[in-house]
Structure formats: structure tokens, C-alpha cells
Design a protein around this motif. Structure first.
Motif, PDB file in Angstrom:
ATOM      1  N   ASP A   8      -9.453   3.029  -8.180  1.00  0.00           N
ATOM      2  CA  ASP A   8      -9.913   2.170  -7.104  1.00  0.00           C
ATOM      3  C   ASP A   8      -9.426   0.735  -7.259  1.00  0.00           C
ATOM      4  O   ASP A   8      -9.796  -0.132  -6.488  1.00  0.00           O
ATOM      5  CB  ASP A   8     -11.452   2.147  -7.053  1.00  0.00           C
ATOM      6  CG  ASP A   8     -12.013   3.476  -6.589  1.00  0.00           C
ATOM      7  OD1 ASP A   8     -11.415   4.075  -5.684  1.00  0.00           O
ATOM      8  OD2 ASP A   8     -13.040   3.902  -7.133  1.00  0.00           O
ATOM      9  N   GLU A   9      -8.624   0.449  -8.263  1.00  0.00           N
ATOM     10  CA  GLU A   9      -8.192  -0.916  -8.514  1.00  0.00           C
ATOM     11  C   GLU A   9      -7.353  -1.440  -7.361  1.00  0.00           C
ATOM     12  O   GLU A   9      -6.699  -0.699  -6.653  1.00  0.00           O
ATOM     13  CB  GLU A   9      -7.355  -0.965  -9.792  1.00  0.00           C
ATOM     14  CG  GLU A   9      -8.117  -0.566 -11.021  1.00  0.00           C
ATOM     15  CD  GLU A   9      -7.218  -0.477 -12.241  1.00  0.00           C
ATOM     16  OE1 GLU A   9      -6.081  -0.961 -12.173  1.00  0.00           O
ATOM     17  OE2 GLU A   9      -7.670   0.073 -13.244  1.00  0.00           O
ATOM     18  N   ALA A  10      -7.355  -2.769  -7.192  1.00  0.00           N
ATOM     19  CA  ALA A  10      -6.538  -3.390  -6.160  1.00  0.00           C
ATOM     20  C   ALA A  10      -5.064  -3.204  -6.504  1.00  0.00           C
ATOM     21  O   ALA A  10      -4.660  -3.360  -7.642  1.00  0.00           O
ATOM     22  CB  ALA A  10      -6.882  -4.872  -6.055  1.00  0.00           C
ATOM     23  N   LYS A  11      -4.269  -2.858  -5.506  1.00  0.00           N
ATOM     24  CA  LYS A  11      -2.851  -2.599  -5.699  1.00  0.00           C
ATOM     25  C   LYS A  11      -2.053  -3.445  -4.718  1.00  0.00           C
ATOM     26  O   LYS A  11      -2.553  -3.817  -3.665  1.00  0.00           O
ATOM     27  CB  LYS A  11      -2.534  -1.124  -5.427  1.00  0.00           C
ATOM     28  CG  LYS A  11      -3.298  -0.163  -6.287  1.00  0.00           C
ATOM     29  CD  LYS A  11      -2.697  -0.073  -7.648  1.00  0.00           C
ATOM     30  CE  LYS A  11      -3.433   0.966  -8.467  1.00  0.00           C
ATOM     31  NZ  LYS A  11      -3.017   1.015  -9.804  1.00  0.00           N
ATOM     32  N   PRO A  12      -0.795  -3.735  -5.027  1.00  0.00           N
ATOM     33  CA  PRO A  12       0.080  -4.369  -4.043  1.00  0.00           C
ATOM     34  C   PRO A  12       0.195  -3.479  -2.815  1.00  0.00           C
ATOM     35  O   PRO A  12      -0.034  -2.266  -2.894  1.00  0.00           O
ATOM     36  CB  PRO A  12       1.422  -4.488  -4.767  1.00  0.00           C
ATOM     37  CG  PRO A  12       1.094  -4.379  -6.210  1.00  0.00           C
ATOM     38  CD  PRO A  12      -0.143  -3.538  -6.305  1.00  0.00           C
ATOM     39  N   PRO A  13       0.585  -4.015  -1.645  1.00  0.00           N
ATOM     40  CA  PRO A  13       0.607  -3.235  -0.404  1.00  0.00           C
ATOM     41  C   PRO A  13       1.472  -1.975  -0.459  1.00  0.00           C
ATOM     42  O   PRO A  13       1.170  -1.000   0.183  1.00  0.00           O
ATOM     43  CB  PRO A  13       1.165  -4.208   0.628  1.00  0.00           C
ATOM     44  CG  PRO A  13       0.978  -5.560   0.049  1.00  0.00           C
ATOM     45  CD  PRO A  13       0.935  -5.403  -1.439  1.00  0.00           C
ATOM     46  N   HIS A  14       2.534  -1.960  -1.231  1.00  0.00           N
ATOM     47  CA  HIS A  14       3.414  -0.801  -1.270  1.00  0.00           C
ATOM     48  C   HIS A  14       2.947   0.259  -2.263  1.00  0.00           C
ATOM     49  O   HIS A  14       3.509   1.341  -2.325  1.00  0.00           O
ATOM     50  CB  HIS A  14       4.834  -1.244  -1.622  1.00  0.00           C
ATOM     51  CG  HIS A  14       4.930  -1.887  -2.972  1.00  0.00           C
ATOM     52  ND1 HIS A  14       4.565  -3.191  -3.186  1.00  0.00           N
ATOM     53  CD2 HIS A  14       5.308  -1.402  -4.175  1.00  0.00           C
ATOM     54  CE1 HIS A  14       4.733  -3.488  -4.471  1.00  0.00           C
ATOM     55  NE2 HIS A  14       5.189  -2.423  -5.083  1.00  0.00           N
ATOM     56  N   THR A  15       1.947  -0.018  -3.038  1.00  0.00           N
ATOM     57  CA  THR A  15       1.450   0.910  -4.040  1.00  0.00           C
ATOM     58  C   THR A  15       0.216   1.618  -3.495  1.00  0.00           C
ATOM     59  O   THR A  15      -0.639   0.991  -2.888  1.00  0.00           O
ATOM     60  CB  THR A  15       1.085   0.152  -5.331  1.00  0.00           C
ATOM     61  OG1 THR A  15       2.227  -0.567  -5.760  1.00  0.00           O
ATOM     62  CG2 THR A  15       0.649   1.110  -6.410  1.00  0.00           C
ATOM     63  N   PRO A  16       0.105   2.923  -3.706  1.00  0.00           N
ATOM     64  CA  PRO A  16      -1.064   3.627  -3.190  1.00  0.00           C
ATOM     65  C   PRO A  16      -2.347   3.175  -3.873  1.00  0.00           C
ATOM     66  O   PRO A  16      -2.359   2.878  -5.064  1.00  0.00           O
ATOM     67  CB  PRO A  16      -0.775   5.099  -3.492  1.00  0.00           C
ATOM     68  CG  PRO A  16       0.248   5.080  -4.566  1.00  0.00           C
ATOM     69  CD  PRO A  16       1.020   3.809  -4.410  1.00  0.00           C
ATOM     70  N   ALA A  17      -3.435   3.118  -3.093  1.00  0.00           N
ATOM     71  CA  ALA A  17      -4.738   2.778  -3.646  1.00  0.00           C
ATOM     72  C   ALA A  17      -5.268   3.941  -4.483  1.00  0.00           C
ATOM     73  O   ALA A  17      -5.929   3.735  -5.487  1.00  0.00           O
ATOM     74  CB  ALA A  17      -5.704   2.446  -2.520  1.00  0.00           C
ATOM     75  N   LEU A  86      -3.343   7.648  -0.796  1.00  0.00           N
ATOM     76  CA  LEU A  86      -4.062   6.808   0.143  1.00  0.00           C
ATOM     77  C   LEU A  86      -3.368   5.455   0.163  1.00  0.00           C
ATOM     78  O   LEU A  86      -3.275   4.775  -0.866  1.00  0.00           O
ATOM     79  CB  LEU A  86      -5.532   6.648  -0.274  1.00  0.00           C
ATOM     80  CG  LEU A  86      -6.364   5.725   0.610  1.00  0.00           C
ATOM     81  CD1 LEU A  86      -6.453   6.259   2.032  1.00  0.00           C
ATOM     82  CD2 LEU A  86      -7.747   5.546   0.016  1.00  0.00           C
ATOM     83  N   LEU A  87      -2.852   5.073   1.314  1.00  0.00           N
ATOM     84  CA  LEU A  87      -2.188   3.792   1.490  1.00  0.00           C
ATOM     85  C   LEU A  87      -3.149   2.820   2.159  1.00  0.00           C
ATOM     86  O   LEU A  87      -4.272   3.194   2.516  1.00  0.00           O
ATOM     87  CB  LEU A  87      -0.919   3.980   2.331  1.00  0.00           C
ATOM     88  CG  LEU A  87       0.045   5.058   1.812  1.00  0.00           C
ATOM     89  CD1 LEU A  87       1.183   5.279   2.807  1.00  0.00           C
ATOM     90  CD2 LEU A  87       0.572   4.703   0.447  1.00  0.00           C
ATOM     91  N   LEU A  88      -2.736   1.587   2.358  1.00  0.00           N
ATOM     92  CA  LEU A  88      -3.636   0.590   2.947  1.00  0.00           C
ATOM     93  C   LEU A  88      -4.099   0.983   4.349  1.00  0.00           C
ATOM     94  O   LEU A  88      -5.261   0.796   4.678  1.00  0.00           O
ATOM     95  CB  LEU A  88      -2.961  -0.775   2.974  1.00  0.00           C
ATOM     96  CG  LEU A  88      -2.790  -1.418   1.602  1.00  0.00           C
ATOM     97  CD1 LEU A  88      -2.077  -2.753   1.734  1.00  0.00           C
ATOM     98  CD2 LEU A  88      -4.133  -1.599   0.923  1.00  0.00           C
ATOM     99  N   ALA A  89      -3.214   1.512   5.168  1.00  0.00           N
ATOM    100  CA  ALA A  89      -3.599   1.887   6.526  1.00  0.00           C
ATOM    101  C   ALA A  89      -3.120   3.287   6.865  1.00  0.00           C
ATOM    102  O   ALA A  89      -2.849   3.599   8.009  1.00  0.00           O
ATOM    103  CB  ALA A  89      -3.037   0.885   7.522  1.00  0.00           C
ATOM    104  N   GLY A  90      -3.027   4.135   5.852  1.00  0.00           N
ATOM    105  CA  GLY A  90      -2.542   5.471   6.123  1.00  0.00           C
ATOM    106  C   GLY A  90      -2.730   6.409   4.955  1.00  0.00           C
ATOM    107  O   GLY A  90      -3.262   6.043   3.905  1.00  0.00           O
TER     108      GLY A  90
END
Length: 154
Positions: A8-17, A86-90
Motif C-alpha cells: 500500500d506504500e505511495a508509489k510514483p505515478p508510473h509504478t503500480p500501487a 492497480l494503477l492510479l486511475a486504472g
């Protein structure tokens, strides 16, 4: 069963959550289990209900990619690999099989009216926001699709 990453750690936008990778037998049962797992994790990771449009899209896309891996991409005794991200919006579905020489066609042709097959990638194209194929090495290829979603706060 292998698990690459689930965090669940915060990831850069291109890295999956969140991400999960599992292997399934190249059988109809394996394809069905892959679809069920994809929808289950999608609903757990996103909070979308099981009967929501994005969950249905994930189910359909996963079913088509997994069944294509079983039907067209398998060799005797070789499994296929399912990776869910799981991506930021997808949500990204990746299916890796053992037939890199059997790539999907670059342009999906409309099937004939009397054809009994040939509609699977048309469905993926219709329900996924993006999809494609990569050959990582001489022994495998990965067909992937992304289904975008918007949360209520976006």
C-alpha cells in the motif's frame, strides 16, 4: 504460486500501487480461475462493487486474454502467468504465455457473420482503454490491457 509485490506504500505515478503475479494451468479451468481472481482483487483493491461497469470490463478482458493464452499460446505442460496491477486511475491485466511466435494481429479485422470465433480481441479493444503485446524474450509473450476508472473524488 509467486507474489511479486503487494503493498500500500505511495508509489510514483508510473509504478503500480499494488501488484500480484500468479501462474495458472493452461486449461479452461485455469482461465476461469484467472478471471475470478482478477475481479476479486479488482473489487478488493478499488472498492468498486462486483457488478460495476469497471469490474465487468476487467472480467471480460481477463477472460479473453486468458482463454487466448490457453487456446493459442500454450505448449503441453506449460502454464500461463497472470499479472494484475492497480494503477492510479486504472487496472492492468497482463497474461504471459509460451508462444511468442503467435502474436495478435496488428489490426483486428471484423469477423464474418457466420464465423464461430475471432471476436475476442474485438471485445478487448472495446472494453479496454489501452491494450497491446510485448515479447519479452524468445520463449514468452505478454498481452496486456488496461481498464481505466474514476473514483468519486476525482
Amino acid at each position: 504460486m509467486t507474489q511479486d509485490q503487494l503493498t500500500d506504500e505511495a508509489k510514483p505515478p508510473h509504478t503500480p500501487a499494488r501488484q500480484l503475479t500468479l501462474r495458472f494451468s493452461s486449461t479452461r479451468r485455469g482461465a476461469r480461475l484467472a478471471r475470478q481472481l482478477a475481479v476479486q482483487l479488482f473489487t478488493e483493491w478499488t472498492g468498486f462493487p462486483y457488478d460495476s461497469d469497471p469490474a465487468r470490463s476487467v472480467a471480460l478482458v481477463t477472460a479473453e486474454l486468458a482463454s487466448n493464452a490457453v487456446r493459442h499460446g500454450s505448449l503441453p505442460g506449460r502454464d500461463f502467468r497472470l499479472t494484475l496491477r492497480l494503477l492510479l486511475a486504472g487496472f492492468r491485466v497482463e497474461v504471459t504465455d509460451t508462444r511468442p511466435e503467435c502474436l495478435p494481429p496488428p489490426v483486428i479485422a471484423e469477423p464474418t457473420d457466420d464465423g464461430t470465433s475471432g471476436r475476442g480481441l474485438l471485445l478487448v479493444q472495446a472494453y479496454a482503454d489501452r491494450w497491446g503485446c510485448t515479447a519479452g524474450d524468445a520463449y514468452t509473450k505478454t498481452v496486456w490491457a488496461e481498464v481505466e476508472f474514476r473514483t468519486t473524488g476525482s
